[in-house]
Write an enzyme that holds these catalytic residues in place. Sequence first.
Site, short mmCIF file in Angstrom:
data_model
loop_
_atom_site.label_atom_id
_atom_site.label_comp_id
_atom_site.label_asym_id
_atom_site.label_seq_id
_atom_site.Cartn_x
_atom_site.Cartn_y
_atom_site.Cartn_z
N ALA A 155 -5.80 5.90 -1.59
CA ALA A 155 -6.77 5.61 -2.65
C ALA A 155 -6.06 4.98 -3.86
O ALA A 155 -5.25 4.09 -3.68
CB ALA A 155 -7.53 6.89 -3.03
N CYS A 156 -6.35 5.46 -5.05
CA CYS A 156 -5.83 4.83 -6.26
C CYS A 156 -4.32 5.00 -6.45
O CYS A 156 -3.74 4.38 -7.33
CB CYS A 156 -6.56 5.36 -7.50
SG CYS A 156 -8.29 4.84 -7.59
N SER A 157 -3.70 5.83 -5.63
CA SER A 157 -2.24 6.01 -5.71
C SER A 157 -1.50 5.13 -4.71
O SER A 157 -0.26 5.22 -4.61
CB SER A 157 -1.89 7.48 -5.45
OG SER A 157 -2.48 8.32 -6.41
N SER A 334 -5.58 1.09 -7.02
CA SER A 334 -4.12 1.20 -7.03
C SER A 334 -3.45 0.08 -7.81
O SER A 334 -2.31 0.22 -8.27
CB SER A 334 -3.59 1.22 -5.60
OG SER A 334 -3.72 -0.04 -4.98
#
Length: 374
Positions: A155-157, A334
């Site tokens: 995901a966003c990481s 990300s």
Amino acid sequence: MYTPAITGTGVFTPQNIITNAELVAAFNAFADQKNAENTKAIAAGEMEPMQHSSEEFIVKASGIQNRYVMDKTGVLDPDMMYPALRQRSDEEPGIMTEMAIDACQKALAQAGRTAQDVDLVICAASNHERAYPAIAIEIQQALGTKGFGFDMNVACSSATFGIQAAADMVRSGSVRAALVVNPEICSGHLEWRDRDCHFIFGDVATATLIERIEDAQGPHFEIVSTRCATEFSNNIRNNNGFLRRSRPDGLVDRRDMQFMQNGRKVFKEVLPMVSRHISDHMESEGIESGDLKRLWLHQANKTMNDFIGKKVLGREPVAGEQPNILQDYANTSSAGSIIAFSKYSDDLQDGDVGLICSFGAGYSVGSVIVKRHG
């Protein structure tokens, strides 16, 4: 063992921009349309009318003013409210590859490298346009790099997790140079018909070239240390996937097939986790808050970043110390922290230390401590 370094970054920005004013006009037209269709049910108290959005609400909730998208016609059409992207043949490059190539070429140019210098491509993004073949392998072919490639999704990481994976392989000697690319077409998984989140995301692609430090041909950032952590939570979730058709209501237009989050819980639970993660990472490397010259954070929400910056530094960040780009790009999953790093790192001096951090669904958080050379 070798020392990895970031020698180049690149950012691809779509041509189409959607302002808050445009977005609000489209959403409010959609809301009025739905309320008109359900006049009787609303009058009978069987359902609540949709509320209007506003520019003031969006800025107060997020700090976002604009966002870039691959298509704006469908998003701003009250009868669609999602991007209108053409069907491509299997022989054409996918849209993620198209976005990625531009960012990769910019990163290579900044580092003074060519595609033939690259041994590894990692496509790290929160949403992939297909299950297989891997987007990274398509990017590899389109660029003309050697070696291998693979996809990853945290995901966003995803960007910082990808950087850790690439840095570890450079460090071990299994690859000499790696491209971590983040083609984030977030407009495809955003629910543009939901007032609470219709303004959050935008599209972009970023690329980071990681090499052995002795191979760097110009100014670069030594990767001093990386650290990743995860902790399961349902508070940010998307239930879309290839098993949809195997379930009784799988092909129904369900709300949970797009981005969903419990914003209050995310704010309450993620901020302490991220602040503690960064502080512990810095402490493990003997880095004091006063040593940190720049903090490049995930670009989800200005209030969240202000909170984390104050916790990590022990004071209010001064201008430019914790750069935000989400007012222009919105949340780009990300890619956000890499945009901030790419745009706001050239002014650092030799020996200056900074930290890149991304965080999001999972929960997940990744941090990269870097030191400027040259």
